[in-house]
Design an enzyme around this catalytic site. Sequence first.
Site, PDB file in Angstrom:
ATOM      1  N   HIS A 142     -11.284   1.944   1.674  1.00  0.00           N
ATOM      2  CA  HIS A 142     -11.902   0.738   1.104  1.00  0.00           C
ATOM      3  C   HIS A 142     -13.383   0.607   1.467  1.00  0.00           C
ATOM      4  O   HIS A 142     -14.230   0.363   0.619  1.00  0.00           O
ATOM      5  CB  HIS A 142     -11.203  -0.532   1.606  1.00  0.00           C
ATOM      6  CG  HIS A 142      -9.722  -0.526   1.440  1.00  0.00           C
ATOM      7  ND1 HIS A 142      -9.100   0.019   0.362  1.00  0.00           N
ATOM      8  CD2 HIS A 142      -8.740  -1.020   2.229  1.00  0.00           C
ATOM      9  CE1 HIS A 142      -7.784  -0.133   0.481  1.00  0.00           C
ATOM     10  NE2 HIS A 142      -7.547  -0.762   1.613  1.00  0.00           N
TER      11      HIS A 142
ATOM     12  N   ASP B 295      -6.961   3.071  -4.836  1.00  0.00           N
ATOM     13  CA  ASP B 295      -7.535   2.296  -3.738  1.00  0.00           C
ATOM     14  C   ASP B 295      -7.679   0.887  -4.321  1.00  0.00           C
ATOM     15  O   ASP B 295      -8.607   0.628  -5.086  1.00  0.00           O
ATOM     16  CB  ASP B 295      -8.906   2.864  -3.339  1.00  0.00           C
ATOM     17  CG  ASP B 295      -9.519   2.080  -2.191  1.00  0.00           C
ATOM     18  OD1 ASP B 295      -9.096   0.926  -1.964  1.00  0.00           O
ATOM     19  OD2 ASP B 295     -10.426   2.599  -1.525  1.00  0.00           O
ATOM     20  N   HIS B 296      -6.712   0.021  -3.988  1.00  0.00           N
ATOM     21  CA  HIS B 296      -6.627  -1.243  -4.726  1.00  0.00           C
ATOM     22  C   HIS B 296      -7.892  -2.097  -4.592  1.00  0.00           C
ATOM     23  O   HIS B 296      -8.161  -2.949  -5.424  1.00  0.00           O
ATOM     24  CB  HIS B 296      -5.372  -2.033  -4.321  1.00  0.00           C
ATOM     25  CG  HIS B 296      -5.497  -2.705  -2.990  1.00  0.00           C
ATOM     26  ND1 HIS B 296      -5.166  -2.085  -1.813  1.00  0.00           N
ATOM     27  CD2 HIS B 296      -5.929  -3.937  -2.658  1.00  0.00           C
ATOM     28  CE1 HIS B 296      -5.388  -2.925  -0.812  1.00  0.00           C
ATOM     29  NE2 HIS B 296      -5.846  -4.055  -1.294  1.00  0.00           N
TER      30      HIS B 296
END
Length: 504
Positions: free
Chosen positions: A248, A185-186
């Site tokens: 996010h 999950d960047h």
Amino acid sequence: MKTSQCLNPTIFVIFGGTGDLNMRKLAPALYNLQADGFMPKDYAIIGTARSKLTDAQFRDTIQAGVNQFSRSGKVKKEKWDKFAEHVSYNAVDVSAPDTFAVLKTNIEKIKAEFGPKTQVIYYLAVAPNLFPLIAQCLEKYDLAGDEESCRIVIEKPFGRDLETAKALNKLLTGIFTEKQIYRIDHYLGKETVQNIMAFRFANSFLEPLWNRTYIDHVQISVTEQLGVGDRGGYYDGAGAMRDMIQNHILQLLCLIGMETPINFEADEIRNKKVDVLKAMRPFGPEDIRFSTVRGQYSKGWVEGKEVPGYRSEKDVAADSNTETFAAIKFFVDNWRWQGIPFYVRTGKRLYQTSSLISIQFKDVPHQVFPAGVTEHWQQNRLIISIQPEMSIRLQVQAKRPGLDMVLNPVDMVFDYKGTYSAQAPEAYETLLLDVMLADQTQFMRADQVESAWELLMPVVNAWETKKSLSFPNYHADSWGPEDAEALIARDGFHWFTLPLKNED
Ligand code: NAP
């Protein structure tokens, strides 16, 4: 402490090597890691996809990507030449598994050269329907290795609901151990997001205030000016809930809501985050009605240009029921947060692109100043700005200079740009280095992903089964549907936004 010194020889196999994600994020991140001295002495990057390319053609393709998208601008010839020596290409068609045999031969050749400590990292930058096929082929060709020698990175979306996420977890954990699986999950690699933990757990003044006694409510807003652009095909099957909230935004909420970990070990931190998800109040039909809002944009004008409504975007159904905006009120039912609302909202084609967390503290218990003095009164707020500005602001009251006593809200600001001259690394640089270092702290564990889906499924199901009659219900360049304002206004609050630079 991250250092290239502790890195073993590494082979990166990028599935989807010719794709958008590699061009935009992975290749620039690997190039910058090399340029900044973070790659190991021995490393190889093997791009794979169906296209028939030579090594030289593949290098040219990713060079164009790095030139366009790297934070450090166009490549420097000397640095690029050094990087390119490590890059090769191997055509692999996932639906023709025998192409894995050639890949295996290539990996083994490089391993023999690098030595027994070589680690292989498979990065799945492909459409999610290919994740299971690739994992199965890696198993079939005896490429799945063990915890020391092999890791697999899975891009989002991880499942499209609880059932599919569970099925994917089951399949992956039948081939790899949990320690080999990196669900990316960047957002978690962004500097400001990582700083939430530093700010919370390295500063003693905050902890006594970080609870229901002193905090009034929390807001998390991730808003985008852009529409779906060319990604309509993907987005129309996903929507704001799957694209942003399930991953996010809930991860940001966990960082704000989690208890203090006893150490900085990956599993300890992930345990504390999953505790938040497990404590979140489940949604019943009444909550879905009164605590959630969905929206879809209609056409409008952005910066002088007319932009289409969502249903007229490329690859989007003309009667699409997909939400491009979602706002939700969550509660975390535990001792620390009981009764404190966490409002989240996200959407496309909104007025501003920004990711903000606002923690509003309770008002003073007794007002000692007369009315005229407190005209601009503002409860204390802590604002964590993730993008575009990277800052942490504490809004406090202060006396305005002058002979009269007049109070004004002012900001005490920690601003990355003003404090540090070095350019912050991109999230993907941080996360790719973490994978090489076998540090899973910033990656999602199976139970995190499943708990997040479990929480949201009632809303996802309700929105899917009951088509919205009001779509489209907000104009491009607005702050979303009016109902989202009402959701928070009913509790006496309003959505917080940072003023645009030219808007003070
Ligand atoms: P994309 O541009 O469509 O790239 C897909 C890649 O997969 C291409 O390299 C394609 O190359 C390859 N491919 C397709 N079918 C294949 C097959 N049968 N065998 C082997 N390779 C195959 O997709 P993307 O935007 O890079 O996204 C990749 C993944 O990252 C998706 O899961 C997406 O959700 C996720 N993601 C992307 C972004 C982003 O900014 N793009 C952001 C977050 C997450 P060939 O056609 O040559 O085979």
